[in-house]
Design a protein around this motif. Structure first.
Motif, mmCIF file in Angstrom:
data_model
loop_
_atom_site.group_PDB
_atom_site.id
_atom_site.type_symbol
_atom_site.label_atom_id
_atom_site.label_comp_id
_atom_site.label_asym_id
_atom_site.label_seq_id
_atom_site.Cartn_x
_atom_site.Cartn_y
_atom_site.Cartn_z
ATOM 1 N N ALA A 90 0.833 -1.205 0.000
ATOM 2 C CA ALA A 90 0.000 0.000 0.000
ATOM 3 C C ALA A 90 0.867 1.255 0.000
ATOM 4 C CB ALA A 90 -0.926 -0.001 1.214
ATOM 5 N N GLY A 91 0.382 2.281 -0.692
ATOM 6 C CA GLY A 91 1.152 3.513 -0.804
ATOM 7 C C GLY A 91 1.993 3.492 -2.054
ATOM 8 N N ALA A 92 3.300 3.716 -1.908
ATOM 9 C CA ALA A 92 4.185 3.757 -3.065
ATOM 10 C C ALA A 92 5.608 3.446 -2.640
ATOM 11 C CB ALA A 92 4.120 5.132 -3.736
ATOM 12 N N THR A 93 6.376 2.924 -3.568
ATOM 13 C CA THR A 93 7.807 2.700 -3.350
ATOM 14 C C THR A 93 8.591 3.899 -3.879
ATOM 15 O OG1 THR A 93 8.117 1.669 -5.513
ATOM 16 C CG2 THR A 93 7.444 0.225 -3.681
ATOM 17 N N HIS A 94 9.879 3.920 -3.584
ATOM 18 C CA HIS A 94 10.707 5.012 -4.110
ATOM 19 C C HIS A 94 10.713 4.999 -5.635
ATOM 20 C CE1 HIS A 94 13.711 1.691 -4.186
ATOM 21 N NE2 HIS A 94 14.153 2.339 -5.249
ATOM 22 N N ALA A 95 10.641 3.808 -6.242
ATOM 23 C CA ALA A 95 10.627 3.719 -7.704
ATOM 24 C C ALA A 95 9.379 4.381 -8.280
ATOM 25 C CB ALA A 95 10.707 2.256 -8.138
ATOM 26 N N GLN A 96 8.245 4.224 -7.592
ATOM 27 C CA GLN A 96 7.014 4.888 -8.041
ATOM 28 C C GLN A 96 7.124 6.406 -7.908
ATOM 29 O OE1 GLN A 96 4.568 1.721 -5.703
ATOM 30 N NE2 GLN A 96 3.079 2.870 -6.885
ATOM 31 N N LEU A 97 7.817 6.886 -6.858
ATOM 32 C CA LEU A 97 8.013 8.327 -6.698
ATOM 33 C C LEU A 97 8.857 8.888 -7.840
ATOM 34 C CD1 LEU A 97 6.821 7.706 -3.906
ATOM 35 C CD2 LEU A 97 8.571 9.182 -2.912
ATOM 36 N N ILE A 98 9.924 8.176 -8.178
ATOM 37 C CA ILE A 98 10.800 8.629 -9.257
ATOM 38 C C ILE A 98 10.052 8.652 -10.583
ATOM 39 C CG2 ILE A 98 12.836 8.007 -10.624
ATOM 40 C CD1 ILE A 98 14.063 6.919 -7.995
ATOM 41 N N VAL A 110 14.259 14.456 -12.636
ATOM 42 C CA VAL A 110 14.855 13.135 -12.500
ATOM 43 C C VAL A 110 15.088 12.847 -11.023
ATOM 44 C CG1 VAL A 110 17.235 13.982 -12.699
ATOM 45 C CG2 VAL A 110 16.705 11.622 -13.340
ATOM 46 N N GLY A 111 14.975 11.583 -10.641
ATOM 47 C CA GLY A 111 15.215 11.189 -9.252
ATOM 48 C C GLY A 111 16.224 10.071 -9.174
ATOM 49 N N ARG A 112 16.930 10.017 -8.062
ATOM 50 C CA ARG A 112 17.908 8.953 -7.830
ATOM 51 C C ARG A 112 17.798 8.502 -6.374
ATOM 52 N NH1 ARG A 112 23.410 7.510 -8.623
ATOM 53 N NH2 ARG A 112 23.648 5.631 -7.349
ATOM 54 N N PHE A 113 17.594 7.207 -6.183
ATOM 55 C CA PHE A 113 17.435 6.664 -4.838
ATOM 56 C C PHE A 113 18.764 6.176 -4.302
ATOM 57 C CE2 PHE A 113 16.496 3.064 -1.958
ATOM 58 C CZ PHE A 113 15.712 3.728 -1.016
ATOM 59 N N PHE A 114 19.028 6.478 -3.033
ATOM 60 C CA PHE A 114 20.238 6.022 -2.348
ATOM 61 C C PHE A 114 19.813 5.124 -1.184
ATOM 62 C CE2 PHE A 114 21.553 9.766 -4.596
ATOM 63 C CZ PHE A 114 22.830 9.470 -5.030
ATOM 64 N N HIS A 115 20.225 3.870 -1.245
ATOM 65 C CA HIS A 115 19.917 2.917 -0.179
ATOM 66 C C HIS A 115 20.677 3.288 1.095
ATOM 67 C CE1 HIS A 115 17.962 -0.122 -2.815
ATOM 68 N NE2 HIS A 115 18.767 0.375 -3.736
ATOM 69 N N GLY A 257 15.596 4.596 2.588
ATOM 70 C CA GLY A 257 16.670 5.401 2.025
ATOM 71 C C GLY A 257 16.177 6.776 1.637
ATOM 72 N N VAL A 258 16.952 7.471 0.815
ATOM 73 C CA VAL A 258 16.653 8.843 0.412
ATOM 74 C C VAL A 258 16.665 8.937 -1.107
ATOM 75 C CG1 VAL A 258 17.442 11.247 0.435
ATOM 76 C CG2 VAL A 258 17.591 9.860 2.520
ATOM 77 N N THR A 259 15.605 9.518 -1.672
ATOM 78 C CA THR A 259 15.566 9.825 -3.097
ATOM 79 C C THR A 259 15.872 11.304 -3.279
ATOM 80 O OG1 THR A 259 13.825 8.167 -3.393
ATOM 81 C CG2 THR A 259 14.223 9.678 -5.214
ATOM 82 N N LEU A 260 16.837 11.601 -4.135
ATOM 83 C CA LEU A 260 17.180 12.985 -4.452
ATOM 84 C C LEU A 260 16.639 13.326 -5.828
ATOM 85 C CD1 LEU A 260 20.897 13.035 -3.222
ATOM 86 C CD2 LEU A 260 18.897 13.969 -2.040
ATOM 87 N N PHE A 261 16.007 14.501 -5.932
ATOM 88 C CA PHE A 261 15.405 14.944 -7.190
ATOM 89 C C PHE A 261 16.092 16.221 -7.677
ATOM 90 C CE2 PHE A 261 12.110 12.455 -5.122
ATOM 91 C CZ PHE A 261 11.559 11.720 -6.167
ATOM 92 N N ALA A 262 16.154 16.365 -9.000
ATOM 93 C CA ALA A 262 16.734 17.564 -9.611
ATOM 94 C C ALA A 262 16.165 17.706 -11.018
ATOM 95 C CB ALA A 262 18.264 17.471 -9.661
ATOM 96 N N LEU A 263 16.425 18.842 -11.643
ATOM 97 C CA LEU A 263 16.029 19.030 -13.034
ATOM 98 C C LEU A 263 16.957 18.203 -13.925
ATOM 99 C CD1 LEU A 263 15.317 22.867 -13.056
ATOM 100 C CD2 LEU A 263 13.667 20.993 -12.913
ATOM 101 N N ARG A 264 16.369 17.411 -14.815
ATOM 102 C CA ARG A 264 17.141 16.452 -15.609
ATOM 103 C C ARG A 264 18.242 17.120 -16.427
ATOM 104 N NH1 ARG A 264 16.571 11.369 -17.524
ATOM 105 N NH2 ARG A 264 14.512 11.150 -16.566
ATOM 106 N N GLU A 265 17.958 18.248 -17.037
ATOM 107 C CA GLU A 265 18.929 18.871 -17.944
ATOM 108 C C GLU A 265 19.956 19.740 -17.227
ATOM 109 O OE1 GLU A 265 19.151 17.952 -21.015
ATOM 110 O OE2 GLU A 265 17.409 16.660 -20.734
ATOM 111 N N SER A 266 19.870 19.815 -15.915
ATOM 112 C CA SER A 266 20.839 20.614 -15.176
ATOM 113 C C SER A 266 22.125 19.833 -14.949
ATOM 114 C CB SER A 266 20.256 21.029 -13.814
ATOM 115 O OG SER A 266 20.080 19.883 -12.982
ATOM 116 N N GLU A 267 23.176 20.553 -14.635
ATOM 117 C CA GLU A 267 24.449 19.904 -14.285
ATOM 118 C C GLU A 267 24.263 18.997 -13.074
ATOM 119 O OE1 GLU A 267 28.928 21.210 -12.730
ATOM 120 O OE2 GLU A 267 27.626 22.671 -13.744
ATOM 121 N N LEU A 268 23.447 19.451 -12.127
ATOM 122 C CA LEU A 268 23.176 18.654 -10.930
ATOM 123 C C LEU A 268 22.454 17.357 -11.280
ATOM 124 C CD1 LEU A 268 23.073 18.276 -7.844
ATOM 125 C CD2 LEU A 268 20.936 19.593 -7.870
#
Length: 281
Positions: A90-98, A110-115, A257-268
């Motif tokens: 129930a709810g969502a996994t980090h993959a669903q958030l990304i 874009v998102g990236r999950f860190f275990h 874990g932690v999912t980090l999000f950023a703009l895909r086309e950015s350097e970050l």
């Protein structure tokens, strides 16, 4: 502070000036005004995605974020085996958030999950501060059934929360607006993928014709057998008059874990995709 719209990785000099363990996306007052409150049942993940997109200046309706995340619901009226299966996912996994953030933003985010389980060699606040200063937006996926304060009831679920800032030994989060110690957050972020189900929720759905063998034999996930969920349910029944087992343990679909999000086309965004996993302790 304005919402994060332009993402520029911060260097060592900036870390020295601002303090290596302190960084904020929003002030506490801004978080109070900007945060999105839970948008629906089991929708903490979709709620976090709404705020992620808001912080990255991508305007998306909460309903659209929830649709893209594809929040799963508990099947409260189902017989026990199916109810437990629904609880495990129930709810969502980090993959669903990304996936949800990417779809809702039409590919801009874009998102990236860190275990963080098994335990990693990382100073949580220091690591988060570095990414927040760079412009990344973190979401914690936590087992709230860990680090429960004395005297409080064990929560009923895992939880996704946007992290809008950190300071020495503390983490600031939304939904609900909260300040937690680094130690408590780290403990909840370093959990095996299990969920505690209250004995009363088991007994409520246990009928005379319930086939308990399905808890071990018909699940595609071998963890149901490894945890002996069937045996735990039988123990709950045997202890009905003198209960000792307050919960049973079932597999959970979530990873801590932690999912980090950023703009895909950015350097970050590109740096985020190439970043290595956190090293094991």
């Amino acid at each position: 502070m304005e919402a994060v719209c332009e993402l520029v990785p911060g260097g060592d000099e900036e870390e020295e000036e601002t303090g290596a363990d302190e960084a904020m996306l929003w002030s506490f007052q801004e978080a109070l005004e900007r945060q999105t409150l839970q948008i629906g049942a089991s929708a903490c993940g979709a709620t976090a995605v709404v705020d992620v997109l808001k912080a990255l200046c991508v305007d998306v309706a909460p309903e659209e974020a929830d649709r893209c995340v594809q929040t799963r619901q508990r099947r409260n009226e189902s017989p026990l085996p199916d109810y437990l299966l629904s609880r495990s996912e129930a709810g969502a996994t980090h993959a669903q958030l990304i996936q949800g953030a990417q779809q809702a933003s039409k590919g801009k985010v874009v998102g990236r999950f860190f275990h963080l389980h098994p335990q990693r060699r990382v100073g949580l606040v220091h690591w988060l501060a570095r990414w927040i200063r760079s412009g990344a937006v973190p979401v914690a996926t936590m087992n709230m059934q860990l680090a429960v304060p004395d005297g409080e009831e064990v929560p009923d679920a895992w939880h996704h929360q946007l992290i809008f800032g950190v300071a020495p030994n503390v983490v600031f989060m939304t939904n609900p607006l909260d300040v937690e110690s680094e130690a408590e957050v780290h403990q909840r972020l370093c959990s095996e993928s299990v969920l505690l189900i209250r004995r009363e929720d088991v007994l409520l759905r246990l009928t005379p014709d319930c086939c308990l063998s399905g808890l071990s034999d018909t699940q595609s996930d071998p963890r149901w057998r490894a945890l002996d969920v069937e045996g735990q349910v039988k123990q709950v029944v045997q202890e009905e008059d003198q209960p000792r087992l307050t919960h049973i343990r079932i597999p959970a679909a979530y990873r801590s874990g932690v999912t980090l999000f950023a703009l895909r086309e950015s350097e970050l965004g590109q740096e985020l995709l190439k970043a290595p996993e956190l090293p094991l302790l």
